[in-house]
Design a protein around this motif. Structure first.
Motif, PDB file in Angstrom:
ATOM      1  N   ASP A   7       0.805  -1.232   0.000  1.00 19.97           N
ATOM      2  CA  ASP A   7       0.000   0.000   0.000  1.00 19.97           C
ATOM      3  C   ASP A   7       0.840   1.286   0.000  1.00 19.97           C
ATOM      4  O   ASP A   7       0.759   2.105   0.930  1.00 19.97           O
ATOM      5  CB  ASP A   7      -0.957   0.005   1.194  1.00 19.97           C
ATOM      6  CG  ASP A   7      -2.151  -0.903   0.989  1.00 19.97           C
ATOM      7  OD1 ASP A   7      -2.226  -1.569  -0.058  1.00 19.97           O
ATOM      8  OD2 ASP A   7      -3.020  -0.957   1.878  1.00 19.97           O
ATOM      9  N   PRO A   8       1.647   1.495  -1.043  1.00 20.33           N
ATOM     10  CA  PRO A   8       2.379   2.764  -1.162  1.00 20.33           C
ATOM     11  C   PRO A   8       1.436   3.869  -1.651  1.00 20.33           C
ATOM     12  O   PRO A   8       1.332   4.147  -2.845  1.00 20.33           O
ATOM     13  CB  PRO A   8       3.469   2.449  -2.184  1.00 20.33           C
ATOM     14  CG  PRO A   8       2.842   1.410  -3.072  1.00 20.33           C
ATOM     15  CD  PRO A   8       1.942   0.592  -2.169  1.00 20.33           C
ATOM     16  N   GLY A   9       0.752   4.508  -0.722  1.00 21.68           N
ATOM     17  CA  GLY A   9      -0.290   5.455  -1.080  1.00 21.68           C
ATOM     18  C   GLY A   9       0.191   6.792  -1.594  1.00 21.68           C
ATOM     19  O   GLY A   9      -0.550   7.529  -2.231  1.00 21.68           O
ATOM     20  N   GLY A  10       1.436   7.126  -1.336  1.00 23.56           N
ATOM     21  CA  GLY A  10       1.996   8.406  -1.762  1.00 23.56           C
ATOM     22  C   GLY A  10       3.386   8.571  -1.177  1.00 23.56           C
ATOM     23  O   GLY A  10       3.948   7.634  -0.608  1.00 23.56           O
ATOM     24  N   ASP A  11       3.947   9.790  -1.332  1.00 21.54           N
ATOM     25  CA  ASP A  11       5.275  10.093  -0.771  1.00 21.54           C
ATOM     26  C   ASP A  11       6.309   9.066  -1.219  1.00 21.54           C
ATOM     27  O   ASP A  11       7.012   8.445  -0.413  1.00 21.54           O
ATOM     28  CB  ASP A  11       5.214  10.150   0.754  1.00 21.54           C
ATOM     29  CG  ASP A  11       4.278  11.217   1.279  1.00 21.54           C
ATOM     30  OD1 ASP A  11       4.056  12.220   0.560  1.00 21.54           O
ATOM     31  OD2 ASP A  11       3.747  11.066   2.391  1.00 21.54           O
ATOM     32  N   THR A  13      15.882  -4.543  -1.145  1.00 19.21           N
ATOM     33  CA  THR A  13      15.568  -4.574  -2.567  1.00 19.21           C
ATOM     34  C   THR A  13      14.093  -4.925  -2.731  1.00 19.21           C
ATOM     35  O   THR A  13      13.676  -6.020  -2.330  1.00 19.21           O
ATOM     36  CB  THR A  13      16.417  -5.622  -3.303  1.00 19.21           C
ATOM     37  OG1 THR A  13      17.802  -5.318  -3.139  1.00 19.21           O
ATOM     38  CG2 THR A  13      16.067  -5.660  -4.784  1.00 19.21           C
ATOM     39  N   PRO A  14      13.283  -4.033  -3.282  1.00 14.87           N
ATOM     40  CA  PRO A  14      11.862  -4.353  -3.449  1.00 14.87           C
ATOM     41  C   PRO A  14      11.668  -5.465  -4.461  1.00 14.87           C
ATOM     42  O   PRO A  14      12.304  -5.476  -5.522  1.00 14.87           O
ATOM     43  CB  PRO A  14      11.252  -3.037  -3.925  1.00 14.87           C
ATOM     44  CG  PRO A  14      12.397  -2.266  -4.500  1.00 14.87           C
ATOM     45  CD  PRO A  14      13.610  -2.666  -3.743  1.00 14.87           C
ATOM     46  N   ALA A  15      10.784  -6.401  -4.115  1.00  8.83           N
ATOM     47  CA  ALA A  15      10.461  -7.515  -5.009  1.00  8.83           C
ATOM     48  C   ALA A  15       9.101  -7.329  -5.659  1.00  8.83           C
ATOM     49  O   ALA A  15       8.937  -7.585  -6.858  1.00  8.83           O
ATOM     50  CB  ALA A  15      10.502  -8.832  -4.240  1.00  8.83           C
ATOM     51  N   TYR A  16       8.116  -6.908  -4.878  1.00  8.85           N
ATOM     52  CA  TYR A  16       6.761  -6.696  -5.376  1.00  8.85           C
ATOM     53  C   TYR A  16       6.135  -5.519  -4.638  1.00  8.85           C
ATOM     54  O   TYR A  16       6.483  -5.233  -3.486  1.00  8.85           O
ATOM     55  CB  TYR A  16       5.856  -7.919  -5.144  1.00  8.85           C
ATOM     56  CG  TYR A  16       6.389  -9.220  -5.662  1.00  8.85           C
ATOM     57  CD1 TYR A  16       6.425  -9.487  -7.027  1.00  8.85           C
ATOM     58  CD2 TYR A  16       6.852 -10.193  -4.791  1.00  8.85           C
ATOM     59  CE1 TYR A  16       6.919 -10.689  -7.507  1.00  8.85           C
ATOM     60  CE2 TYR A  16       7.346 -11.397  -5.255  1.00  8.85           C
ATOM     61  CZ  TYR A  16       7.378 -11.642  -6.615  1.00  8.85           C
ATOM     62  OH  TYR A  16       7.867 -12.830  -7.085  1.00  8.85           O
ATOM     63  N   ILE A  17       5.189  -4.879  -5.298  1.00 13.24           N
ATOM     64  CA  ILE A  17       4.286  -3.938  -4.658  1.00 13.24           C
ATOM     65  C   ILE A  17       2.949  -4.652  -4.487  1.00 13.24           C
ATOM     66  O   ILE A  17       2.400  -5.188  -5.458  1.00 13.24           O
ATOM     67  CB  ILE A  17       4.115  -2.662  -5.492  1.00 13.24           C
ATOM     68  CG1 ILE A  17       5.444  -1.893  -5.556  1.00 13.24           C
ATOM     69  CG2 ILE A  17       2.997  -1.785  -4.921  1.00 13.24           C
ATOM     70  CD1 ILE A  17       5.430  -0.743  -6.543  1.00 13.24           C
ATOM     71  N   LEU A  18       2.442  -4.686  -3.262  1.00 14.21           N
ATOM     72  CA  LEU A  18       1.174  -5.346  -2.964  1.00 14.21           C
ATOM     73  C   LEU A  18       0.137  -4.311  -2.563  1.00 14.21           C
ATOM     74  O   LEU A  18       0.445  -3.377  -1.811  1.00 14.21           O
ATOM     75  CB  LEU A  18       1.345  -6.360  -1.825  1.00 14.21           C
ATOM     76  CG  LEU A  18       2.414  -7.439  -1.999  1.00 14.21           C
ATOM     77  CD1 LEU A  18       2.420  -8.366  -0.779  1.00 14.21           C
ATOM     78  CD2 LEU A  18       2.177  -8.240  -3.268  1.00 14.21           C
TER      79      LEU A  18
END
Length: 213
Positions: A30-34, A48-53
């Motif tokens: 939940d990267p809603g902003g910023d 290291t980011p693998a996925y955005i959920l």
């Protein structure tokens, strides 16, 4: 598993990082902003980011998903396909809530109840918990007894159901029949505000406590 909560947007929405300690691979929930704030935390933690959920399609939970997916070249997974109308309406949501226009996107994969997501040694279970929105998901890490519940349940409250296709009865069913059976000892991170446990909410939450019958 390690985790960190990053409040973002004027709504102080709890963007959450879950990560595998061995591989330092992370799930960004939940990267809603910023976006820059989220990226700075990932860099500081050496992740290291693998996925955005995504738990659901409301703007304050998905607003930075498109830009971060492009920046990191990672897929966006979720929510459930029943929230497609919210994702398709991001421009309208931006106008509705007075947010700057966000980068449009389509999830690389809609998620279903019963599926699992693996990131290094980390495995999350997926529960479909409609009510706040029809396609709302919850991500549960059984080994840590920790859930990210989005806007289904809060410390002392529950999610709103007055948005399009909200359903109060479905929300109560999701909480009582899907979340509470996971166990009183399970801690949860809500979409906004402080953490709690399912046991605490069963005892004292005026909307879903055992005292309501």
């Amino acid at each position: 598993m390690q985790y960190r909560i990053i409040p973002v947007t004027p709504f102080q929405q709890n963007c959450t990082l879950f990560w595998c300690e061995r591989t330092r691979q992370a799930l960004v929930i939940d990267p809603g902003g910023d976006a820059d704030k989220i990226a700075a935390v990932l860099e500081a933690e050496g992740l290291t980011p693998a996925y955005i959920l995504l738990t659901h399609g409301h703007l304050d939970h998905v607003g930075a998903a498109g830009v971060l997916a492009s920046r990191w070249q990672v897929p966006i997974w979720g929510p459930h396909k029943d929230d497609a109308f919210w994702i398709d309406g991001l421009s309208e949501q931006s106008r509705m809530f007075g947010f700057p226009q966000v980068q449009a996107f389509q999830p690389d994969r809609w998620l279903e109840e019963g599926e699992q997501i693996q990131c290094g040694d980390l495995v999350l279970e997926i529960l479909h918990c409609p009510g706040h929105t029809p396609g709302h998901l919850v991500f549960y890490h059984a080994d840590s007894k920790l859930a990210q519940v989005g806007d289904v349940l809060f410390n002392g409250s529950i999610g709103r159901t007055d948005f399009p296709r909200g359903d109060h009865a479905a929300l109560i069913h999701s909480i009582r029949k899907k979340l509470f059976p996971l166990g009183d000892e399970v801690s949860f991170i809500p979409g906004h505000g402080p953490m709690s446990t399912f046991g605490q909410e069963k005892r004292s939450n005026p909307f879903v406590s055992d005292r309501r019958g």
